[in-house]
Design a protein around this motif. Sequence first.
Motif, PDB file in Angstrom:
ATOM      1  N   GLU A 208      11.212   4.157   0.842  1.00  0.00           N
ATOM      2  CA  GLU A 208      10.457   2.990   0.406  1.00  0.00           C
ATOM      3  C   GLU A 208      11.397   2.003  -0.278  1.00  0.00           C
ATOM      4  O   GLU A 208      12.294   2.388  -1.018  1.00  0.00           O
ATOM      5  CB  GLU A 208       9.355   3.406  -0.573  1.00  0.00           C
TER       6      GLU A 208
ATOM      7  N   LYS B 234      10.164  -1.238   3.756  1.00  0.00           N
ATOM      8  CA  LYS B 234       9.415  -0.014   4.017  1.00  0.00           C
ATOM      9  C   LYS B 234       8.513   0.278   2.821  1.00  0.00           C
ATOM     10  O   LYS B 234       8.980   0.327   1.685  1.00  0.00           O
ATOM     11  CB  LYS B 234      10.366   1.171   4.226  1.00  0.00           C
ATOM     12  N   ASP B 235       7.225   0.431   3.111  1.00  0.00           N
ATOM     13  CA  ASP B 235       6.277   0.785   2.057  1.00  0.00           C
ATOM     14  C   ASP B 235       5.055   1.460   2.683  1.00  0.00           C
ATOM     15  O   ASP B 235       5.072   1.795   3.873  1.00  0.00           O
ATOM     16  CB  ASP B 235       5.887  -0.429   1.213  1.00  0.00           C
ATOM     17  N   ALA B 236       3.999   1.619   1.911  1.00  0.00           N
ATOM     18  CA  ALA B 236       2.799   2.310   2.395  1.00  0.00           C
ATOM     19  C   ALA B 236       2.145   1.588   3.558  1.00  0.00           C
ATOM     20  O   ALA B 236       1.408   2.197   4.346  1.00  0.00           O
ATOM     21  CB  ALA B 236       1.801   2.466   1.249  1.00  0.00           C
TER      22      ALA B 236
END
Length: 198
Positions: free
Chosen positions: A63, A113-115
């Motif tokens: 992330e 990049k994350d949820a």
Amino acid sequence: MRFVLASQSPARLAVLKAAGISPDVLVSGVDEDALVASLVDPTPQRIVEVLARAKAEAVDVVEGVVVGCDSMLLTADGRVHGKPKTREVAERRWREQAGTTATLLTGHAVIRKDADGVRTAVAHEATLVRFGTPTEAELQAYLDSGEPLEVAGAFTLDGRGGWFVDGIDGDHTSVIGISLPLTRRLLHSVGITLSDLW
């Protein structure tokens, strides 16, 4: 938010730190020569963008945001030059480019990049560089320093090579290795503002 620079370039790191960001540095280890050889009839602009993206993608981050860059010098005759790696190649390039104007191309890739998933933005910056003509003694001393061997186009703007650059037309941070204005625009395109990082 974690900010990762996928580059071992001390110049890129210095530009980011001076601009208020202290990134984690993770070197990508991309085989640049093999990647370029795999491309079918690429433009110089596509080469630096593909290399920048590959470097950013190669870094293992769960992330955060990863920035990858790659620079090459496009000479007036259409040839593209990366790092010379040897003194002989660096000397040949300087003898050819002294007193000329060339274009420094720097590819940039930003990956978030994350949820919500992965978002990517890629572009390049082009800056005209007007080279001076070092004396023979200056050229040999510059080559002896080792500095031009590991930098695109066999020169730096922010180091000893800066003595031999008569001027530029464009973004000086891009010539150093990472364009702050372009990186800001790419960050915005993946939903990140500078206030998220400062």
